[in-house]
Scaffold this motif. Structure first.
Motif, PDB file in Angstrom:
ATOM      1  N   MET A   1       0.837  -1.195   0.000  1.00  0.00           N
ATOM      2  CA  MET A   1       0.000   0.000   0.000  1.00  0.00           C
ATOM      3  C   MET A   1       0.875   1.250   0.000  1.00  0.00           C
ATOM      4  O   MET A   1       0.620   2.191  -0.751  1.00  0.00           O
TER       5      MET A   1
ATOM      6  N   GLU B   1      -2.315  13.292   2.648  1.00  0.00           N
ATOM      7  CA  GLU B   1      -2.851  14.615   2.313  1.00  0.00           C
ATOM      8  C   GLU B   1      -4.105  14.514   1.457  1.00  0.00           C
ATOM      9  O   GLU B   1      -5.119  15.139   1.751  1.00  0.00           O
ATOM     10  N   ALA B   2      -4.063  13.715   0.395  1.00  0.00           N
ATOM     11  CA  ALA B   2      -5.224  13.631  -0.499  1.00  0.00           C
ATOM     12  C   ALA B   2      -6.182  12.521  -0.064  1.00  0.00           C
ATOM     13  O   ALA B   2      -7.396  12.714  -0.029  1.00  0.00           O
ATOM     14  N   ALA B   3      -5.679  11.375   0.274  1.00  0.00           N
ATOM     15  CA  ALA B   3      -6.550  10.234   0.604  1.00  0.00           C
ATOM     16  C   ALA B   3      -7.293  10.425   1.917  1.00  0.00           C
ATOM     17  O   ALA B   3      -8.355   9.844   2.124  1.00  0.00           O
TER      18      ALA B   3
ATOM     19  N   ARG C   1       2.969   1.317  -3.474  1.00  0.00           N
ATOM     20  CA  ARG C   1       2.277   1.441  -4.758  1.00  0.00           C
ATOM     21  C   ARG C   1       1.018   2.283  -4.657  1.00  0.00           C
ATOM     22  O   ARG C   1       0.867   3.280  -5.335  1.00  0.00           O
ATOM     23  N   SER C   2       0.079   1.863  -3.786  1.00  0.00           N
ATOM     24  CA  SER C   2      -1.245   2.485  -3.818  1.00  0.00           C
ATOM     25  C   SER C   2      -1.170   3.954  -3.447  1.00  0.00           C
ATOM     26  O   SER C   2      -1.876   4.775  -4.014  1.00  0.00           O
ATOM     27  N   LEU C   3      -0.318   4.300  -2.487  1.00  0.00           N
ATOM     28  CA  LEU C   3      -0.226   5.696  -2.059  1.00  0.00           C
ATOM     29  C   LEU C   3       0.949   6.412  -2.726  1.00  0.00           C
ATOM     30  O   LEU C   3       1.366   7.479  -2.269  1.00  0.00           O
ATOM     31  N   ALA C   4       1.438   5.845  -3.834  1.00  0.00           N
ATOM     32  CA  ALA C   4       2.596   6.434  -4.514  1.00  0.00           C
ATOM     33  C   ALA C   4       2.281   7.796  -5.113  1.00  0.00           C
ATOM     34  O   ALA C   4       3.178   8.537  -5.494  1.00  0.00           O
ATOM     35  N   GLY C   5       0.990   8.148  -5.215  1.00  0.00           N
ATOM     36  CA  GLY C   5       0.629   9.452  -5.761  1.00  0.00           C
ATOM     37  C   GLY C   5       0.188  10.427  -4.692  1.00  0.00           C
ATOM     38  O   GLY C   5      -0.409  11.450  -5.004  1.00  0.00           O
ATOM     39  N   ASP C   6       0.470  10.111  -3.450  1.00  0.00           N
ATOM     40  CA  ASP C   6      -0.036  10.944  -2.356  1.00  0.00           C
ATOM     41  C   ASP C   6       1.131  11.412  -1.486  1.00  0.00           C
ATOM     42  O   ASP C   6       2.272  11.009  -1.683  1.00  0.00           O
ATOM     43  N   ASN C   7       0.826  12.283  -0.535  1.00  0.00           N
ATOM     44  CA  ASN C   7       1.825  12.801   0.394  1.00  0.00           C
ATOM     45  C   ASN C   7       1.438  12.328   1.785  1.00  0.00           C
ATOM     46  O   ASN C   7       0.476  12.818   2.367  1.00  0.00           O
TER      47      ASN C   7
END
Lengths: 443, 443
Positions: free
Chosen positions: B155, B308-310, B158-164
């Motif tokens: 997670m 931050e985003a999720a 990979r899954s949170l690779a676009g988040d901060n």
């Protein structure tokens, strides 16, 4: 053994090379994806191995003001944008089915990897999209299609790839969870709770897709397909919404130690001859208060997975909203971009198991039946006989005085859904039964 | 921008080709991995794109009976097994640090991908192992090293690779959660709860690594490294165990609306000049009863992530045990094997952010302080002055009669840990304070 798998391999552009991105749609999710791509650009480049370069944003209305987007990047010609040589990945966040289907197919056929947040599209056309992705040897990612930021797609595709999944039970629709939670915590009627959800923006002007369970059914189809390696489509999911749940149901559930949740339940069913099939259903469900799903409140989503080796797992988080959905889209975008840079492909759809779709009637469930009956000797014996006729055994029976009649609350043991449903029909016809007030399934 | 990334690429053997596997260790986890590899062999082959072939199992004692393992596959020469040409992937489930370190490094250097469940090894030597994997362009997977079947490594990678990611708070040690839950639910003392945990097999004969928080600190180091793209080692984690938690602490916490959990907390800290650093700590923590982590009972684990985003995400499941750990190992094995067949590499360690490690003293926490004080006028003013001296503001103050003295329970607002600790030292010296009975941090 014949292994039917996607073709090898995509060699990649090499470390440091830029990856061109086209975004289709600039609504709540699209605008947030754009904003975060800008804000996180350095971090994303490090995680990918090369920078993301935004090549264009396709919108339907060019005249609408779009804050924070360079006007030169806007286009209303999505197909031309998709087909640009410098576009490697297409992000589809339009919504709807037919138009995005055409665009996503065009992108895959042109060798672009696709990231989509579109559950209705994936649930309806997974086969066609997966075939196109396989033929072009590109990636098709859709983490955001189920429960937004909760990484359940990646978890089923990758993390549990070494396990045997038995059952997936999820609260996958925030609108209905908000409504049921409001009914539970304030005693409100369904109509009042829906009105409040609409006022606060949790329900759309036409709430049908949410409250009748269609949105949850799309997600159930996707979860079942991934979990059981079988192509399950929207039409394969039996579906009952929450619009008939009453304040009295909620209160009776609480008295009995349950909360009512709209669950998407996908499970492997084995019949008496050992033949396996996949059953997927959406319906209001009684969940014991000490079950992890019972405390998932407000518009939160959660997915509860039972796997043979891993045991019970639960994943909890925001199942909707611009930023959480954008988080999932960006996670997929990083994955697809890494593969464009370094080579390789993510695990695609894999329907090797190809299990039959079970009839809802063959699924084993448990019923909680609340009815008004005549208050006289012999009633319990008469009604017990009806259950026995259908081979249904009872777990608990509770009888209460209620004025000039009696209230009988029965919880059955697990039995075939068809037998339980037939029992309820017979109960309704029984002279001793004044009314069957509520029939709910237990988790 | 300079992108420092792993080299491209591994072309793969091609679909249908077998993947050779060596297993190092045949304890609780190793034997379960072996059993499931056999039971799931067809399904795994479909998911990988080629069959897994077991080439050998390295054990220390060849004379010990090993049920279900072909004797010819057993060897006590792990290095020779690793170096066989037909071994593509090495699974390390031995435990310990130095011996498995040698073996894993040998495997990586020989071009084998490695799957390990060894948290102590990864927390101590992540840098050396990641460098060896990068140099050989092979995979190093370790999902099972943190919270067994809960896919938190995947997670974060990979899954949170676009988040901060802002903060990770986890119940990552089942033994201590079992003990604290037993104390909470039965009122038992720490010693009695530990004895019960030992009797039931939840605690080892020497429970030090669990109860003093060392096991949790290893996992915190791994979580912080992945979440903040910074190399965090075991020694960078400040660590306090549960052996000083008393039945009175638990009761006082309950009265105030909290449960006590041993949490691993990893967070991004920004100082007043905007400089970021990473703080990782393990300590008993007061968690409000309505927080999702509060209801994680028995030996279950859970990881709570704030991004931050999720937004808020939680992952819950079995954090230990043969089958759950084997599920994670097999998920990794499928991933590594897919890459051997189809080409490509999983995202490796990526420490580009390279943030400094924060001093615990600079972390902002909140204290719950329970003390006995003199029962006379002016005490509250005297003690308030001590807090004010250290610039600590108070959220709640509760004073209770307790015989010939008074009990004062103070919850502070968020402040620097060093200032809070200094305040407690001053309180202990204050003439009005008879004893400081408990100091606990809040989540």
């Amino acid at each position: 053994m014949t292994v039917t798998q996607q073709p090898s391999f995509n060699p990649g552009k090499g470390a440091g090379e830029p990856v061109g991105v086209a975004i289709l749609g600039h609504g709540t999710v699209g605008s947030e994806v754009l904003r975060l791509m800008g804000e996180y650009s350095d971090a994303l480049a490090h995680r990918i191995g090369g920078p993301l370069e935004l090549k264009g944003v396709a919108v339907s209305d060019l005249s609408k003001p779009r804050e924070g987007v360079d006007r030169e990047l806007l286009t209303d010609d999505a197909l031309s944008l998709i087909n640009r040589d410098d576009v490697d990945i297409v992000v589809e966040v339009i919504g709807g089915i037919e138009y995005p289907r055409e665009l996503v197919l065009a992108a895959l056929r042109a060798g672009k990897s696709v990231v989509t947040a579109n559950k209705a599209l994936v649930a309806a056309h997974a086969d066609e999209l997966a075939d196109a992705a396989d033929a072009a040897n590109v990636d098709l990612y859709f983490e955001a299609a189920v429960a937004a930021a909760i990484p359940v797609v990646g978890m089923l595709r990758r993390s549990l790839a070494g396990d045997n999944i038995l059952r997936i039970s999820g609260i996958v629709n925030g609108t209905t969870n908000f409504i049921l939670d409001a009914m539970e915590s304030t005693g409100a009627s369904y109509d009042d709770a829906l009105a409040e959800a609409t006022r606060l923006g949790y329900a759309e002007a036409d709430p049908t897709a949410d409250v009748e369970g269609h949105d949850a059914a799309s997600k159930a189809a996707i979860l079942a397909s991934l979990g059981f390696h079988t192509r399950v489509k929207f039409d394969d999911v039996s579906c009952e919404g929450i619009s008939k749940v009453t304040a009295e149901d909620i209160e009776a559930a609480r008295d009995a130690g349950y909360v009512i949740k709209l669950l998407a339940i996908c499970e492997r069913v084995t019949d008496k001859d050992g033949v396996e099939s996949v059953a997927s259903r959406v319906h209001p469900t009684l969940v014991p208060v000490d079950h992890p799903l019972a405390s998932v409140n407000q518009s939160y989503n959660a997915i509860f997975v039972e796997a043979e080796a891993a045991g019970r797992l639960m994943f909890y988080g925001n199942g909707a909203g611009g930023a959480p959905t954008a988080s999932a889209v960006l996670g997929d975008l990083v994955g697809a971009a890494r593969n464009k840079v370094h080579g390789g492909r993510a695990p695609g759809e894999n329907t090797y198991a190809n299990l039959p779709i079970a009839d809802l009637g063959d699924v084993r469930t448990r019923y909680h039946i609340d009815m008004e009956v005549e208050d006289r000797t012999g009633v319990l014996a008469e009604l017990s006989a009806i259950f026995a006729t259908h081979d249904i055994s009872l777990k608990t029976v509770r009888q209460e005085e209620a004025g000039d009649h009696a209230r009988l609350i029965v919880v059955t043991h697990s039995a075939r859904e068809a037998d339980l449903a037939a029992t309820v029909e017979d109960l309704k016809k029984a002279p001793a039964v004044k009314s069957v007030d509520s029939v709910l399934r237990l988790i």
